[in-house]
Design an enzyme around this catalytic site. Structure first.
Site, PDB file in Angstrom:
ATOM      1  CB  SER A 176     -81.190  70.559 -29.786  1.00  0.00           C
ATOM      2  OG  SER A 176     -80.166  71.310 -29.200  1.00  0.00           O
ATOM      3  N   GLY A 234     -73.674  75.192 -24.248  1.00  0.00           N
ATOM      4  CA  GLY A 234     -74.234  74.181 -25.134  1.00  0.00           C
ATOM      5  C   GLY A 234     -75.507  74.672 -25.809  1.00  0.00           C
ATOM      6  CB  SER A 235     -78.510  72.816 -26.906  1.00  0.00           C
ATOM      7  OG  SER A 235     -77.808  71.896 -27.716  1.00  0.00           O
ATOM      8  CB  THR A 236     -78.989  76.636 -22.694  1.00  0.00           C
ATOM      9  OG1 THR A 236     -77.596  76.785 -22.395  1.00  0.00           O
ATOM     10  CG2 THR A 236     -79.525  75.394 -22.015  1.00  0.00           C
ATOM     11  CG  PHE A 237     -75.092  80.548 -26.461  1.00  0.00           C
ATOM     12  CD1 PHE A 237     -75.078  81.433 -25.399  1.00  0.00           C
ATOM     13  CD2 PHE A 237     -74.506  80.949 -27.662  1.00  0.00           C
ATOM     14  CE1 PHE A 237     -74.496  82.683 -25.522  1.00  0.00           C
ATOM     15  CE2 PHE A 237     -73.917  82.191 -27.793  1.00  0.00           C
ATOM     16  CZ  PHE A 237     -73.915  83.074 -26.719  1.00  0.00           C
TER      17      PHE A 237
END
Length: 659
Positions: free
Chosen positions: A356, A300-303
């Site tokens: 994000s 998800g957004s951690t990428f």
């Protein structure tokens, strides 16, 4: 005549003597011959028969001499000598039922099975392996008090984990036959084991071993000892935080990894649910999994910071590049939207990462130079390949084949969807971003090996496995991620007095059996590092399928778990704060913003935003159904639409901020 009789008598006496001597000599020669036959010619066969009658051939568990220590010398796994109860059914005098009645309260075998074992046509059966000391003593007393023949003990080495569940999936466990069955115990089986010892034990006429302790007389060589990079204190901090997270969220699984970004040393690796390796047979396969290493999930957004760094490094995007976000991004007939369905207007990379923004990241990814360039950077970060850590079952992850990627595939990968990674891969990649130079270190969990005398024989060297982006690019992303924590969606991870960077993430859970996604199931995560001035650790928190509260990573416990852990780490490391709390630029009108109360037509009355943070204002406006037009970052100093003004749903509200 008398003389003749005397002569005949003397001859008769001599003859009898001679005959007696001859007989005795003959007997002696026969005995000597027989003895020679037994002692010389038939020795092997007779010894074999004798051994069958008075000796027992047993292959007992060889002592597992190697101890596993944490980095500070605290034992995590060690071997202790225990007693194991065996029986020779051919030697017992009492009935099996009577013996079973006497010993069953102290052994793990049931009465019925004890009776069956004692009725077997064999000279050796186990009744209870590796007994607790109090139980073996009780059985010894029963044998003595009841004069039971055919039951006795041998000493065996048992693996003991003094800290119970601590680092259970990392350590693994050992079976009753001294074989490592999971974790490091399995991987290091040969190093930790002592030498194999086949023994022949002489027994008396009751079947009792003549040597009361074979183990004490024939100790094999001890195995190597291993020192891990794990710090038992940090491991405890991580596991306690996970326990709280499991209660707070009702999650199915959760994991935490703490790594030193400069060396790749794993300081803690924790998973829930867990188990006690001292009693591993009371748990199931689900508890044995080291999901921090084996599980695949969409990041998800951690990428997004990974993709952003690739775009900067490739020269395809700049910090001051402006993207006009309208809340939707089209690719191959599909629409990608932001998490709240809204557009943010003109934004730069700082805002795209801080808040994000999916549409902005999709734009960045597609402009980076196509699937080939983007995939190259992603693979340079180590995604799609194992880290090589000394633990079993590591996953490699799943990436697109660049040749098969469409515009939609590029866009979805840019927001951390459509790919699968392991938690350990994420930690390795963020280690490269955070360590100050962009160098990516190989994660490792074994620090050194020692011989049986305690001398260190080898150490694991720090290994650089790549530099996915230039140093300046890494530093730029770190600065942005620090603002994500201090001002953006990761404010719940902020530790007062310290600068930490990080990113929240939420992704639908993959259906590994049938493909696609599991309906209504999500993985929320937070990955952070710091202090940014001199990073000591990267911490990843993954919460799998939370059942309580919102699933969004920034709104449940992923960032607070990070904060919980890191707040204790800065004290444990005795770190002085880098920044002091400063005087607020504006005084809050109230401690908290009032709850939005839309009218029947959706209109909302605005409060006074002065003194509240960027994130607090943004969240309030989104909850109220209004658009957010920020000017600056930090703390609100003024607003264009004054407090008390009633505005219609969807109105864009301009608020000014200053750090």
């Amino acid at each position: 005549m008398k003389l003749l009789n005397k002569a005949l008598l003397r001859m008769s006496d001599w003859s009898r003597t001679t005959w007696c001597l001859a007989i005795l000599m003959t007997v002696a020669f026969v005995l000597i011959g027989r003895l020679a036959q037994l002692q010389v010619f038939d020795t092997f066969d007779l010894e074999k028969k004798n051994l069958l009658q008075v000796q027992v051939d047993r292959k007992l568990q060889s002592p597992r001499g190697g101890t596993i220590y944490d980095r500070n010398g605290k034992p995590l796994a060690m071997s202790v000598v225990t007693k194991s109860l065996y029986a020779d059914p051919k030697m017992i005098k009492q009935s099996p039922q009577e013996i079973a009645e006497l010993i069953s309260p102290y052994v793990t075998m049931s009465k019925e099975n004890i009776v069956k074992a004692l009725q077997e046509d064999t000279a050796f059966v186990w009744l209870n392996r590796m007994m607790d000391a109090d139980k073996s003593k009780a059985v010894q007393q029963v044998i003595k008090d009841n004069n039971i023949a055919g039951l006795n003990f041998v000493e065996e080495s048992k693996r003991y984990y003094p800290n119970g569940v601590l680092a259970a999936q990392v350590l693994g466990f050992v079976g009753t036959d001294d074989k490592g069955l999971d974790g490091l115990e399995m991987v290091l089986d040969d190093e930790l084991k002592g030498g194999v010892q086949q023994e022949i034990v002489a027994t008396d006429n009751k079947g009792n071993a003549i040597f009361g302790s074979v183990l004490s007389k024939f100790l094999p060589d001890k195995g190597k000892s291993v020192t891990l990079t794990i710090d038992a204190t940090i491991q405890f901090i991580a596991e306690r935080a996970l326990d709280k997270a499991m209660v707070d969220t009702g999650a199915k699984h959760a994991s935490v990894i703490v790594m030193d970004p400069k060396t790749g040393e794993i300081l803690a690796m924790a998973n829930r649910p867990s188990y006690d390796p001292n009693n591993y047979n009371q748990s199931g396969e689900e508890a044995f999994k080291n999901i921090a290493v084996t599980n695949l999930y969409e990041p998800g957004s951690t990428f997004k910071p990974i993709i952003a760094s690739a775009a900067l490094a490739a020269g395809k995007w700049k910090l001051d590049t402006v993207y006009n976000d309208k809340g939707a991004f089209a690719a191959n007939g599909h629409i990608i939207r932001n998490w709240n369905g809204e557009g943010y207007g003109p934004v730069r990379l700082l805002d795209i990462l801080k808040y994000s923004i999916n549409t902005g990241m999709a734009e960045i990814g597609t402009l980076t130079g196509g699937a080939d360039i983007l995939s190259k950077y992603v693979r340079d970060y180590g995604f799609g390949s194992e880290t090589g850590i000394e633990l079993p079952g590591e996953g490699a992850g799943i990436l697109y084949n660049p040749e098969d990627m469409s515009k939609l595939d590029v866009a979805t990968m840019s927001i951390g969807q459509g790919i699968a990674v392991t938690p350990l891969q994420m930690v390795r990649a963020f280690g490269a971003l955070s360590n100050g130079g962009g160098a990516m270190m190989k994660p490792h969990i074994i620090k050194s090996y020692s011989n049986s005398q305690g001398d260190v024989t080898s150490t694991t060297e720090t290994s650089v496995v790549g530099q996915p982006v230039p140093e300046e690019t890494a530093k730029t992303i770190v600065d942005i991620l620090e603002k994500e924590v201090s001002e953006g969606g990761g404010t719940k991870a902020m530790v007062e007095g310290y600068h930490f960077g990080g990113k929240t993430g939420t992704a639908q859970k993959l259906d590994t059996k049938h493909g696609g996604y599991l309906d209504g199931q999500y993985i929320a995560s937070f990955i952070g590092f710091g202090p940014v001035e001199d990073p000591k650790f990267v911490v990843l928190v993954v919460i799998d399928d939370p059942q309580k509260g919102s699933y969004y990573g920034s709104q449940i416990v992923a960032p607070p778990v990070f904060k919980d852990i890191v707040s204790q780490l800065v004290r444990y490391y005795q770190m002085s704060p880098y920044v002091k709390e400063s005087t607020p630029v504006a005084v809050k009108a109230a401690n908290t913003l009032p709850e939005p109360k839309p009218g029947s037509d959706g209109s909302v009355t605005l409060p006074n935003f002065t003194g509240f943070t960027y994130g607090e204002v943004r969240d309030w406006l989104h909850k109220a159904g209004l658009a957010f037009k920020p000017d600056g970052t930090g703390t609100a100093t003024s607003q264009d639409e004054s407090s008390g003004t009633t505005v219609q749903a969807g109105t864009a509200i301009t608020v000014h901020f200053r750090r």
